[in-house]
Design an enzyme around this catalytic site. Structure first.
Site, PDB file in Angstrom:
ATOM      1  N   GLY A 142       0.858  -1.166   0.000  1.00 37.85           N
ATOM      2  CA  GLY A 142       0.000   0.000   0.000  1.00 37.85           C
ATOM      3  C   GLY A 142       0.900   1.222   0.000  1.00 37.85           C
ATOM      4  N   ASP A 193      -0.813   3.906  -6.911  1.00 42.50           N
ATOM      5  CA  ASP A 193       0.577   3.950  -6.488  1.00 42.50           C
ATOM      6  C   ASP A 193       1.315   5.167  -7.038  1.00 42.50           C
ATOM      7  OD1 ASP A 193       1.616   1.175  -5.120  1.00 42.50           O
ATOM      8  OD2 ASP A 193      -0.165   0.892  -6.331  1.00 42.50           O
TER       9      ASP A 193
END
EC number: 5.3.1.23
Length: 358
Positions: free
Chosen positions: A58, A248
């Protein structure tokens, strides 16, 4: 907010510093949902492996881990001058930076830690170390606030009872707390929105099945797991009113790199006229990257496709496999990009610049 804090999954801290043990404590996400194990990391080699192997994953959580790692990497340094300490820091920075080349938060956090170190150049070595610890803690605390703000902005776009599709995991375990794409789910849960969440399993590493379905179920959210190739039919059946994903890296023009399969979901959402929202902290937006074609796409091991998740290999021995970790969703497929500073709409090169100027 008090109700939101009661949601069970949001109290899980996937990355934290344990000063008594002089270690970084991370939730090993590769073991979920069958085992909830926290690892004590003291060596940079172990942290590199944890980031590279997705034990911590994450974008925000990776940034938090990098911040703490940069501090721990020089905490016990014997350096007596700023110059010597800086040389050691640069080695730690470069080493950790090689673990995940696509995740912009990794470099954002390392750059921020380096900037703080330089700011303290005229202080004693011990004072510099204390400043780096403080900066790493700020990165974590600020991420909590960022995720809550993203959740509130995203929730303003949703209606009670809606079906929400998500891909990969952008929840509390991918951040300091709350998550990005899942933050409005938790906020809505506390306010009685009664969302129906459909979670793509997200092959080949199954973050949707192992992580998103797990944490939403833990929190009492109505969640249904589907295979990635089922997204189209649930959209066609009218079960989905909005798609929420994390990311991302976002380029200056709004192109967004996220877990492999995200661009396909966006194409289907466009076909069925379903809004497709990207939840992106400003730290994930790279204004120096003009477009998605400039984003480096990480290639991962072929065994993740052929054998890793099976008792016996599920592909012919020796067959070639192509395993890109991310794909890039074209900005024209994105309805809005939701940040902690507000909601950005096309044209993104203008709206995202405005976000940074707020």
């Amino acid at each position: 907010m008090e109700k939101f804090m009661e949601v069970g999954a949001t109290v899980i801290q996937s990355v934290r510093l344990d000063e008594e043990k002089d270690a970084l404590i991370i939730l090993d996400q590769t073991l979920l949902p069958n085992e909830k194990r926290f690892l004590e990391i003291k060596k940079m080699e172990d942290l590199w492996e944890a980031i590279h192997s997705l034990r911590v994953r994450g974008a925000p959580a990776i940034g938090i881990a990098a911040g703490y790692g940069a501090y721990l990497g020089i905490k016990d340094s014997a350096a007596t001058t700023f110059a010597d300490l800086y040389e050691e820091f640069k080695k730690v920075r470069d080493y950790l930076g090689s673990s995940r080349p696509t995740a912009v938060n990794l470099f954002w956090a390392l750059d921020r830690m380096e900037a703080r170190l330089k700011e303290e150049a005229d202080q004693s070595v011990e004072s510099i170390k204390d400043a780096l610890k403080s900066e790493a803690e700020k990165i974590r605390m600020e991420d909590e606030q960022v995720c809550e703000a993203i959740g509130n902005y995203a929730l303003s776009l949703l209606e009670p009872g809606w079906g929400i599709l998500t891909h990969c995991n952008a929840g509390t375990i991918a951040t300091a707390k709350y998550g990005t794409a899942l933050a409005p789910i938790y906020l809505g849960q506390a306010e009685g929105y009664d969302f129906k969440v459909y979670a793509d399993e997200t092959r080949p590493l199954l973050q949707g099945a192992r992580l998103t379905a797990w944490e939403l179920k833990e929190a009492g959210v109505d969640v249904t797991l589907i295979c990635d190739n089922m997204a189209s039919i649930v959209m066609k059946e009218g079960r989905i009113q909005a798609v929420l994903v994390g990311c991302d890296r976002v380029a200056a023009n709004g192109d967004a790199a996220n877990k492999i399969g995200t661009s396909g979901v966006a194409i289907m959402a466009k076909h069925y006229q379903i809004p497709f929202y990207v939840c992106a902290p400003l730290s994930t937006i790279d204004m120096t990257c003009s477009a998605g074609e400039k984003i480096h796409i990480e290639l991962r091991s072929e065994e993740e496709i052929t054998s890793k998740w099976y008792e016996k290999p599920m592909a012919p021995a020796g067959v070639k496999a192509y395993n890109p970790c991310f794909d890039v969703t074209d900005h024209e497929l994105i309805t809005a990009i939701i940040t902690e500073k507000g909601i950005a709409y096309p044209p993104y090169h203008e709206s995202l610049s405005t976000m940074f100027n707020k």
